[in-house]
Design a protein around this motif. Structure first.
Motif: not given
Length: 219
Positions: A141-166
């Motif tokens: 899978t790929e790691i997704h920023h739940v709150i986008p990085h462009s909106e201030g979302g941190p690159t942290h395990t508390d702001n990330s989930v596994c998503l398939c490519w699509w």
């Protein structure tokens, strides 16, 4: 799917499911996993990397009018800004400041890249792509920023989930919503899949966590 949800045929933004789309998804995953493998060949001591360049003012502009493009090293045809942001989302970015005369005057550190340790922890927590019905293994899978990085979302395990490519690229179109509550993943089904009021639900496909949950329920 969990009780309270049922699948209706189709939906305004259903995921393409034809054989061509499935082959495309599998190929994209294979290429991504191979590129991140420790055994992959290196170039000048660095892992194989897709080098994409884009002007900062184009990347940060309002692209409702379709302005701006990016460029892949060695490819003559430009790519769209949406394609650039997809690549940044999965691979990170590094800012380089060049004067009008062509001199490099600043080289920033790589940004929004999840470390290998973070990736392993997130994959262990989620198990697979967190969208119900998806069985892509966590390691693919790929790691997704739940709150986008462009909106201030941190690159942290508390702001990330596994998503398939699509789903990583078309999450908004899929209708699924994701949020983090004190570092735990919650999802909400699209309105065309939910019966009754839409609800947030805790989500995991991690085998150990699912076993723990079953024992608590039956204990």
């Amino acid at each position: 799917m969990r009780s309270g949800c049922r699948v209706r045929s189709g939906g305004p933004c259903s995921r393409p499911t034809g054989p061509d789309q499935r082959r495309h998804d599998v190929l994209a995953v294979i290429l991504d996993v191979v590129s991140r493998a420790g055994e992959a060949p290196t170039i000048g001591g660095a892992p194989a990397t897709v080098l994409v360049s884009v002007r900062e003012q184009d990347l940060n502009a309002d692209f409702g009018q379709g302005r701006g493009v990016g460029w892949i090293d060695g490819v003559e045809t430009p790519i769209s800004i949406s394609a650039v942001t997809d690549l940044i989302s999965n691979g990170g970015q590094q800012k380089v400041v060049i004067t009008d005369e062509g001199r490099i005057i600043a080289l920033g550190s790589p940004e929004r890249c999840f470390t290998a340790a973070q990736r392993r922890a997130i994959q262990l927590r989620d198990g697979t792509c967190i969208i119900p019905g998806r069985k892509i293994p966590a390691g693919m899978t790929e790691i997704h920023h739940v709150i986008p990085h462009s909106e201030g979302g941190p690159t942290h395990t508390d702001n990330s989930v596994c998503l398939c490519w699509w789903h990583h690229r078309y999450l908004a179109a899929s209708g699924w919503a994701i949020r983090m509550v004190r570092g735990a993943v919650q999802i909400m089904a699209p309105p065309w899949l939910e019966t009754g009021a839409r609800k947030w639900r805790n989500e995991t496909k991690s085998r150990p966590r699912m076993t723990d949950a079953a024992e608590r329920k039956n204990g």
